[in-house]
Design an enzyme around this catalytic site. Structure first.
Site, PDB file in Angstrom:
ATOM      1  N   HIS A  41       0.822  -1.212   0.000  1.00  0.00           N
ATOM      2  CA  HIS A  41       0.000   0.000   0.000  1.00  0.00           C
ATOM      3  C   HIS A  41       0.851   1.256   0.000  1.00  0.00           C
ATOM      4  O   HIS A  41       0.436   2.300  -0.499  1.00  0.00           O
ATOM      5  CB  HIS A  41      -0.977  -0.042   1.169  1.00  0.00           C
ATOM      6  CG  HIS A  41      -2.159  -0.906   0.855  1.00  0.00           C
ATOM      7  ND1 HIS A  41      -2.838  -1.635   1.779  1.00  0.00           N
ATOM      8  CD2 HIS A  41      -2.765  -1.151  -0.331  1.00  0.00           C
ATOM      9  CE1 HIS A  41      -3.815  -2.295   1.187  1.00  0.00           C
ATOM     10  NE2 HIS A  41      -3.782  -2.021  -0.094  1.00  0.00           N
ATOM     11  N   CYS A  55      -6.510 -11.817 -20.964  1.00  0.00           N
ATOM     12  CA  CYS A  55      -6.682 -11.086 -19.708  1.00  0.00           C
ATOM     13  C   CYS A  55      -5.608 -11.386 -18.670  1.00  0.00           C
ATOM     14  O   CYS A  55      -5.693 -10.934 -17.547  1.00  0.00           O
ATOM     15  CB  CYS A  55      -8.065 -11.343 -19.117  1.00  0.00           C
ATOM     16  SG  CYS A  55      -8.297 -13.041 -18.574  1.00  0.00           S
TER      17      CYS A  55
HETATM   18  C1  PEP Z   1      -4.849 -15.887 -15.781  1.00  0.00           C
HETATM   19  O1  PEP Z   1      -4.675 -17.034 -15.351  1.00  0.00           O
HETATM   20  O2  PEP Z   1      -4.167 -15.377 -16.690  1.00  0.00           O
HETATM   21  C2  PEP Z   1      -5.913 -15.040 -15.217  1.00  0.00           C
HETATM   22  C3  PEP Z   1      -6.212 -13.883 -15.737  1.00  0.00           C
HETATM   23  O3  PEP Z   1      -6.543 -15.492 -14.103  1.00  0.00           O
HETATM   24  P1  PEP Z   1      -5.921 -15.475 -12.628  1.00  0.00           P
HETATM   25  O4  PEP Z   1      -4.651 -14.642 -12.676  1.00  0.00           O
HETATM   26  O5  PEP Z   1      -6.961 -14.863 -11.764  1.00  0.00           O
HETATM   27  O6  PEP Z   1      -5.679 -16.905 -12.365  1.00  0.00           O
END
Ligand code: PEP
Ligand code: MG
Length: 602
Positions: A206, A524
């Site tokens: 933080h 993602c």
């Molecule tokens: C991933 O595995 O790339 C993802 C986006 O999910 P997490 O990081 O939450 O496992």
């Protein structure tokens, strides 16, 4: 903490140009004289109390808690509302100061062992530390530092505080200390503080978040820095790369001043990109969306111009709660999320617990997810949801009920076979029927997608694509599962390589399979927000990149300086590489040539 003079220098680096490495916690370059603040270690002395003094001691402790709370509230009331990150951190400290783990436990120790409040507080802190040390998720483990900062404030009050450590900051200086709390960082917000460096702390601490929101350059995690320099020495710090230069030579300073000028122009300019469309120079659009974990981040999503949410990690909503939440609670949260961003798409991922994410109060039919022999390959994610259908159905009901308030997309994590997808879809259909029977409205067109993050899903991507509306590639897990590298294991961390050709080829295979069936493919994982890997993902044909909100303008700027034909050439070239080093070498020459402002760094 008090300022220290030259007498603390152990002589090792006196006058010698030395480069030290830490974690770039808040970007920006600065050069100046150092002020070393030393925190006198407050030894929590032990003393025994006569039974008649116990109540007084408890009272003294509770008064210290009251005072700590008042100080934090006062500090908060002086913060501008636009410092939203800092505000929410101080808010969490205000709540933490009365946390049962700190207050009740300390009072219990004073009462049961007849000992003084400082010692009792140290004891309860030790216990809390032990609990945090057992947590595997590094982000959550790091939250111990917040508890420690709050407890330190109470300690200071109990043991009679030294004078204001920051009162002496009257020249322009770079402040160096063993550790800074987020509140310390806020107090350093003065024209006299050019930047700060600490031995403790990481990029997700933080303190780092506050430094970034205040725009103070900072490097954290520099081992033994308080011993290696002294007040009055010169330091140059690069809060981007995490480099700290002690006694830099004039040439180094000149080079960095030029870089600093460029960086400033670059950062001033970045805000401009927030409102521009996400497209390449030749007009090819790529949706840039945000990854978030809590509703508090909604404001940041809008601030950085996200075109929707590409990943809401819904399991974090469970972490904050003391008990398993109910459907109504989730419905309200999802409704807020979806309606605030409507008509932009909001992708909510169903629970992804297990692996390195454990939630104490979830039903497990007696199974301890944290004790699984191999949790990443165990009852994680969609496997857990299918094993606990009541909970899964509750979450699906909340999502579908909220779907009428905007543009919801549901995302299922860690799908590894067609059969698993079929079971998920059957459950979704039965929940839809249930809601219709109950006369509850829902959006019949809600899109359903799956995360592609397991090698079997990559291999079956063309079949899986027939049963869903979109794919979202989770590169974080795809790297873990394809290279057999535990994401959280420091011994093999050096092998966790996003640029390994096996990973790149899996991403490509997934994108091609999705496109062949006419569905969109999003990415993602962390690769989607890293400017080094973004051109590669674009070159491989990703339709959407979803990332932490603050990365959005940087990625958009890169996108707007790209053109599709060059990106496809890059993609083809990278696909021919045979190891990570070759990919990296190619990018190290390609990126500075094609994006000189972003990649020409000293
Ligand atoms: C991933 O595995 O790339 C993802 C986006 O999910 P997490 O990081 O939450 O496992
Ligand atoms: Mg994942």
């Amino acid at each position: 903490m008090t300022p220290s003079g030259n007498n603390n220098l152990n002589g090792k680096t006196a006058g010698q140009p030395t480069t030290l490495y830490g974690i770039g916690a808040s970007p920006g370059i600065t050069v100046g004289k150092i002020l070393v603040l030393r925190r006198h270690t407050r030894k929590a002395g032990w003393y025994h109390l006569a039974p008649e003094n116990i109540d007084n001691e408890v009272n003294r402790f509770m008064l210290a808690i009251d005072q700590a709370e008042q100080e934090l509230v006062h500090l908060r009331s002086h913060l501008a509302e636009d410092l939203s990150d800092a505000l929410s951190i101080i808010d969490s400290h205000v709540l933490m100061v009365r946390d049962r783990m700190i207050v009740d436990r300390t009072v219990e120790i004073i009462n049961n062992r007849n000992i003084n409040a400082e010692w009792a507080l140290a004891k309860s802190l030790g216990r809390i530390k032990k609990k945090f040390n057992d947590i595997e998720d590094p982000y959550i483990r790091e939250r111990y530092s917040d508890v420690k900062h709050v407890a330190d404030r109470v300690f200071g009050i109990l043991s009679g505080r030294e004078g204001d450590p920051f009162a002496d900051v009257d020249d322009q200086v770079i402040v160096v200390a063993y550790d800074f709390s987020p509140e310390d960082a806020l107090r350093l917000r003065s024209e006299n503080v050019l930047g700060f460096v600490a031995e403790k702390g990481g990029v997700t601490s933080h303190t780092a978040i506050v430094a970034r929101s205040l725009g103070i350059p900072a490097v954290l995690g520099v081992e033994q820095i308080t011993r290696k320099c002294a007040t009055g020495d010169t330091m140059m710090l690069d809060g981007h790369s995490g480099k700290v230069f002690l006694n830099p030579v004039p040439d180094q300073i000149l080079q960095y001043q030029e870089y600093s000028r460029q960086y400033k122009a670059f950062s001033d300019d970045i805000g401009f990109y927030i409102h521009l469309s996400s497209e390449t120079m030749d007009g090819f659009r790529v949706r840039l969306a945000a990854n978030i974990e809590t509703l508090d981040e909604l404001q940041t999503v809008q601030q950085f111009g996200a075109e929707g949410i590409g990943l809401f990690r819904s399991e974090f909503d469970y972490f904050h709660r003391q008990k398993a939440p109910d459907e109504e609670l989730f419905f309200q949260a999802y409704k807020t999320l979806i309606s605030t961003l409507a008509p932009l798409p909001v992708t909510i991922r169903t629970l992804d617990v297990g692996g390195d994410k454990f939630v104490e109060h979830l039903p497990t039919n007696g199974l301890r997810l944290d004790l699984e022999r191999n949790p990443a390959l165990g009852l994680r994610s969609i496997r857990y949801s299918l094993k606990e259908p009541d909970l899964f159905i509750m979450q699906l009901r909340a999502m579908l009920r909220a779907s009428v308030y905007g543009n919801l997309r549901i995302l299922f994590p860690m799908i590894s076979s067609l059969d698993e997808l079929e079971r998920v879809k059957q459950l979704v259909n039965s929940v839809k029927d249930q809601l219709r029977d109950e006369g509850i409205p829902l959006d019949p067109g809600v899109e359903m997608g799956i995360m592609i993050e397991v090698p079997s899903a990559v291999m079956m991507a063309d079949s899986l694509a027939q049963g869903v509306d979109y794919f979202s590639i989770g590169t974080n897990d795809m790297i873990q599962y394809s290279l057999a590298i535990d994401r959280g294991n420091e011994h093999v961390a050096h092998m966790y390589d996003p640029l390994n050709p096996a990973v790149i080829r899996m991403v490509k295979k997934t994108i091609d399979a999705g496109h062949a069936r006419g569905i969109e493919v999003s990415v993602c994982g962390e690769m989607a927000g890293d400017v080094m890997t973004v051109p590669v993902l674009l070159g491989l044909g990703a339709d959407e990149l979803s990332m932490r909100p603050s990365a959005l303008p940087f990625v958009k700027r890169l996108l707007r300086k790209s053109c599709t034909s060059k990106l496809s050439d890059l993609g083809e070239k990278i696909l021919r590489c045979e190891d990570g080093a070759e990919v990296r070498a190619y990018l190290n020459s390609y990126l500075p040539k094609n994006y000189p402002e972003e990649f020409n760094r000293p």
